[in-house]
Design a protein around this motif. Sequence first.
Motif, PDB file in Angstrom:
ATOM      1  N   ARG A 270       0.807  -1.182   0.192  1.00 53.13           N
ATOM      2  CA  ARG A 270       0.059   0.164   0.075  1.00 53.13           C
ATOM      3  C   ARG A 270       0.708   1.285   0.070  1.00 53.13           C
ATOM      4  O   ARG A 270       0.584   2.346  -0.636  1.00 53.13           O
ATOM      5  N   LEU A 271       1.991   1.231   0.816  1.00 51.19           N
ATOM      6  CA  LEU A 271       2.695   2.430   0.863  1.00 51.19           C
ATOM      7  C   LEU A 271       3.215   2.691  -0.687  1.00 51.19           C
ATOM      8  O   LEU A 271       3.615   3.729  -1.141  1.00 51.19           O
ATOM      9  N   ASN A 272       3.667   1.520  -1.001  1.00 53.55           N
ATOM     10  CA  ASN A 272       4.496   1.619  -2.624  1.00 53.55           C
ATOM     11  C   ASN A 272       3.361   2.172  -3.507  1.00 53.55           C
ATOM     12  O   ASN A 272       3.881   2.960  -4.498  1.00 53.55           O
ATOM     13  N   ARG A 273       2.084   2.072  -3.509  1.00 51.46           N
ATOM     14  CA  ARG A 273       1.130   2.673  -4.343  1.00 51.46           C
ATOM     15  C   ARG A 273       0.887   4.138  -4.105  1.00 51.46           C
ATOM     16  O   ARG A 273       0.595   4.733  -5.020  1.00 51.46           O
ATOM     17  N   THR A 274       1.196   4.423  -2.796  1.00 53.18           N
ATOM     18  CA  THR A 274       0.699   5.960  -2.382  1.00 53.18           C
ATOM     19  C   THR A 274       1.810   6.866  -2.326  1.00 53.18           C
ATOM     20  O   THR A 274       1.509   8.019  -2.357  1.00 53.18           O
TER      21      THR A 274
ATOM     22  N   LEU B 168       2.990  19.524   0.689  1.00 56.17           N
ATOM     23  CA  LEU B 168       2.809  17.953   0.470  1.00 56.17           C
ATOM     24  C   LEU B 168       1.653  17.982   0.149  1.00 56.17           C
ATOM     25  O   LEU B 168       1.147  17.008  -0.779  1.00 56.17           O
ATOM     26  N   MET B 169       0.686  18.687   0.774  1.00 59.13           N
ATOM     27  CA  MET B 169      -0.892  18.534   0.273  1.00 59.13           C
ATOM     28  C   MET B 169      -1.225  18.843  -0.867  1.00 59.13           C
ATOM     29  O   MET B 169      -2.253  18.467  -1.519  1.00 59.13           O
ATOM     30  N   ARG B 170      -0.578  19.645  -1.649  1.00 58.56           N
ATOM     31  CA  ARG B 170      -0.547  20.183  -3.013  1.00 58.56           C
ATOM     32  C   ARG B 170      -0.241  19.176  -3.855  1.00 58.56           C
ATOM     33  O   ARG B 170      -0.717  19.115  -5.124  1.00 58.56           O
TER      34      ARG B 170
ATOM     35  N   GLY C 202       0.444  12.143  10.564  1.00 56.57           N
ATOM     36  CA  GLY C 202      -0.157  10.760  10.291  1.00 56.57           C
ATOM     37  C   GLY C 202      -1.469  10.823   9.094  1.00 56.57           C
ATOM     38  O   GLY C 202      -1.476  10.367   8.127  1.00 56.57           O
ATOM     39  N   LEU C 203      -2.046  11.888   9.096  1.00 52.81           N
ATOM     40  CA  LEU C 203      -3.222  12.153   7.958  1.00 52.81           C
ATOM     41  C   LEU C 203      -2.488  12.532   6.588  1.00 52.81           C
ATOM     42  O   LEU C 203      -2.811  11.998   5.701  1.00 52.81           O
ATOM     43  N   THR C 204      -1.648  13.448   6.671  1.00 51.70           N
ATOM     44  CA  THR C 204      -0.641  13.672   5.313  1.00 51.70           C
ATOM     45  C   THR C 204       0.027  12.439   5.038  1.00 51.70           C
ATOM     46  O   THR C 204       0.070  12.281   3.537  1.00 51.70           O
ATOM     47  N   ALA C 205       0.633  11.640   5.990  1.00 54.13           N
ATOM     48  CA  ALA C 205       1.387  10.484   5.534  1.00 54.13           C
ATOM     49  C   ALA C 205       0.420   9.609   4.613  1.00 54.13           C
ATOM     50  O   ALA C 205       0.797   8.492   3.660  1.00 54.13           O
ATOM     51  N   ALA C 206      -0.832   9.463   5.060  1.00 53.28           N
ATOM     52  CA  ALA C 206      -1.778   8.488   4.470  1.00 53.28           C
ATOM     53  C   ALA C 206      -2.347   8.831   3.091  1.00 53.28           C
ATOM     54  O   ALA C 206      -3.050   8.120   2.536  1.00 53.28           O
ATOM     55  N   LEU C 207      -2.027  10.160   2.658  1.00 56.24           N
ATOM     56  CA  LEU C 207      -2.406  10.675   1.419  1.00 56.24           C
ATOM     57  C   LEU C 207      -1.780   9.678   0.260  1.00 56.24           C
ATOM     58  O   LEU C 207      -0.786   9.563   0.310  1.00 56.24           O
ATOM     59  N   PRO C 208      -2.572   9.801  -0.941  1.00 59.60           N
ATOM     60  CA  PRO C 208      -1.875   9.169  -1.981  1.00 59.60           C
ATOM     61  C   PRO C 208      -1.244  10.418  -2.913  1.00 59.60           C
ATOM     62  O   PRO C 208      -2.028  11.461  -3.019  1.00 59.60           O
ATOM     63  N   PHE C 209      -0.033  10.445  -3.270  1.00 62.42           N
ATOM     64  CA  PHE C 209       0.560  11.464  -4.012  1.00 62.42           C
ATOM     65  C   PHE C 209       0.723  11.206  -5.515  1.00 62.42           C
ATOM     66  O   PHE C 209       1.203  10.147  -5.784  1.00 62.42           O
ATOM     67  N   CYS C 210       0.483  12.176  -6.362  1.00 63.57           N
ATOM     68  CA  CYS C 210       0.757  12.045  -7.772  1.00 63.57           C
ATOM     69  C   CYS C 210       1.884  12.961  -8.247  1.00 63.57           C
ATOM     70  O   CYS C 210       2.501  12.643  -9.255  1.00 63.57           O
ATOM     71  N   ARG C 211       2.593  13.682  -7.617  1.00 61.97           N
ATOM     72  CA  ARG C 211       3.418  14.408  -7.891  1.00 61.97           C
ATOM     73  C   ARG C 211       4.619  14.328  -6.593  1.00 61.97           C
ATOM     74  O   ARG C 211       4.181  13.783  -5.704  1.00 61.97           O
TER      75      ARG C 211
ATOM     76  N   CYS D 254      -3.348  13.221  -4.984  1.00 63.49           N
ATOM     77  CA  CYS D 254      -4.251  12.921  -5.865  1.00 63.49           C
ATOM     78  C   CYS D 254      -5.457  13.173  -5.660  1.00 63.49           C
ATOM     79  O   CYS D 254      -6.426  12.924  -6.337  1.00 63.49           O
ATOM     80  N   VAL D 255      -6.028  13.341  -4.295  1.00 59.65           N
ATOM     81  CA  VAL D 255      -7.246  13.690  -3.893  1.00 59.65           C
ATOM     82  C   VAL D 255      -7.694  15.027  -3.311  1.00 59.65           C
ATOM     83  O   VAL D 255      -6.692  15.721  -3.192  1.00 59.65           O
TER      84      VAL D 255
END
Length: 314
Positions: free
Chosen positions: A3-7, A183-185, A161-170, A188-189
């Motif tokens: 899951r970590l590798n995907r996000t 980081l929040m910018r 914790g909440l930020t680390a759980a986000l999926p990142f596209c960039r 992907c969501v």
Amino acid sequence: MDRLNRTWPQTFVLTGFGAPGPVRPLAFLATLGVYVLTLASNSFIIVLVQADAGLSTPMYFFLGVLSFLEVWYVSATVPTLLLTWLRGRPPIPAAGCFLQLYAVHSLGMTECSLLAVMALDRHLAICRPLHYPALMSRKAQLGLAGAAWVAGFSAALVPAGLTAALPFCRKQVAHYFCDLAPLMRLACVDTAWHARVHGAVIGMINTCNFVLILGLYGGVLRAVLKLPSAASRAKAFSTCTSHVTVVALFFGSAFVVYVGLPGSQAEGTDKCIALVYTLLTPFLNPIIYTLRNKEVKRAVRRVIQQIRAILKGP
């Protein structure tokens, strides 16, 4: 792990400041100089408070704790700032990025709480002078300092914790360290809900401590104005001016960046303001607390005399 590798990307890239090439070496040297001076001056205060019996009061105990915190706080961000000056856009491992995010926020919120504790110390010293030794016993000092650290490191778990759980596209972080807004910018969501939670947690810590400081100093002001002579009022105010200056610097910049919804500031604005509380304030704190402090100056002279006596021998 899958899951970590995907996000998470394997690494993030810190873009730092967009300075021209010829400016970078000068900026690197200036930042390095301020960093070294910050470490040296805060370490000096820690050693001085421990070495001189004349500084064995609660006020200087908390000053030593603040200096210890500042050594770690400035070290959580400045090394990556130096890397951006040196290497342009250095990569940082994803796990290291989120660890830095947690470290910066845990230390920052600890400092918020510690500044409130220091205001409480000044309030009790001026408003309750007869009961001050009992109220601010060594046990109470350790308990208050420990509570500040526990509060800061516990509260920081939420935004980190909440930020680390986000999926990142960039992966290009528009900052010189891993912070919430940049980081929040990259997510992907939609992060509007996360921003509200971050703003509530960080805003509550900042606002509660700031309101507490204002209330405590309101009591100090009333007590000082009742003192019979101008000299006694000036002396009482002088023990508070350094702390008030540090509070204004730290809380002013922190409110601008974090109490508004994280992610709402324009890119580039937050990293410029961040320099105030991550580099400038830790650098200025020892100067502010010692420049007009006669007790610290006398302690320095006593320690120098002791060192000279040791070097001369029997």
